[in-house]
Design a protein around this motif. Sequence first.
Motif, short mmCIF file in Angstrom:
data_model
loop_
_atom_site.label_atom_id
_atom_site.label_comp_id
_atom_site.label_asym_id
_atom_site.label_seq_id
_atom_site.Cartn_x
_atom_site.Cartn_y
_atom_site.Cartn_z
N PRO A 1 0.69 -1.25 -0.07
CA PRO A 1 -0.01 -0.19 -0.05
C PRO A 1 0.90 1.32 0.02
O PRO A 1 0.48 2.34 -0.66
N VAL A 2 2.00 1.50 0.69
CA VAL A 2 2.66 2.34 0.81
C VAL A 2 3.46 2.62 -0.50
O VAL A 2 3.65 3.73 -0.88
N LEU A 3 4.06 1.68 -0.81
CA LEU A 3 4.89 1.88 -2.07
C LEU A 3 4.11 1.96 -3.12
O LEU A 3 4.51 3.02 -4.23
N LEU A 4 2.88 1.58 -3.45
CA LEU A 4 1.97 1.69 -4.66
C LEU A 4 1.53 3.36 -4.61
O LEU A 4 1.45 3.92 -5.64
N ILE B 1 2.80 13.40 2.15
CA ILE B 1 1.32 13.47 2.63
C ILE B 1 0.47 12.18 2.31
O ILE B 1 0.03 11.41 3.05
N ALA B 2 0.66 11.74 0.96
CA ALA B 2 -0.02 10.67 0.43
C ALA B 2 0.50 9.31 1.40
O ALA B 2 -0.43 8.41 1.59
N VAL B 3 1.83 9.00 1.54
CA VAL B 3 2.21 7.82 2.04
C VAL B 3 1.72 8.11 3.57
O VAL B 3 1.34 6.90 4.05
N ALA B 4 1.59 9.16 4.23
CA ALA B 4 1.25 9.32 5.62
C ALA B 4 -0.39 8.93 5.58
O ALA B 4 -0.85 8.19 6.47
N ILE B 5 -1.12 9.21 4.52
CA ILE B 5 -2.25 8.94 4.57
C ILE B 5 -2.84 7.20 4.43
O ILE B 5 -3.45 7.00 4.88
#
Length: 91
Positions: free
Chosen positions: A23-26, A56-60
């Motif tokens: 999820p994080v990498l994608l 920000i997207a990775v944190a979400i």
Amino acid sequence: MTDTQVTELALQTMMLAAKVAAPVLLTALLVGFLISLFQAATQIQEQTLSFVPKMIAVAIALLVSGNWVLSELVSFTQSLFDMLPTLLGRT
């Protein structure tokens, strides 16, 4: 502990690592690709323009998928502890 058991355990571990990291990498890949398309279209080459939205997207993504990641890791750890006597050769 046989070679087959070691190989199977290593395969399970690598599959879990891939599932947990996906999820994080994608998310980072998708946001980075969209930002690079935007930068190519507008010819803006600012480094922070790609870093801040990705962060920000990775944190979400971590907030959204964190509960699932934790449950997967706990489940795998519990299965490892359940398999421990078998892996040590004691039944």
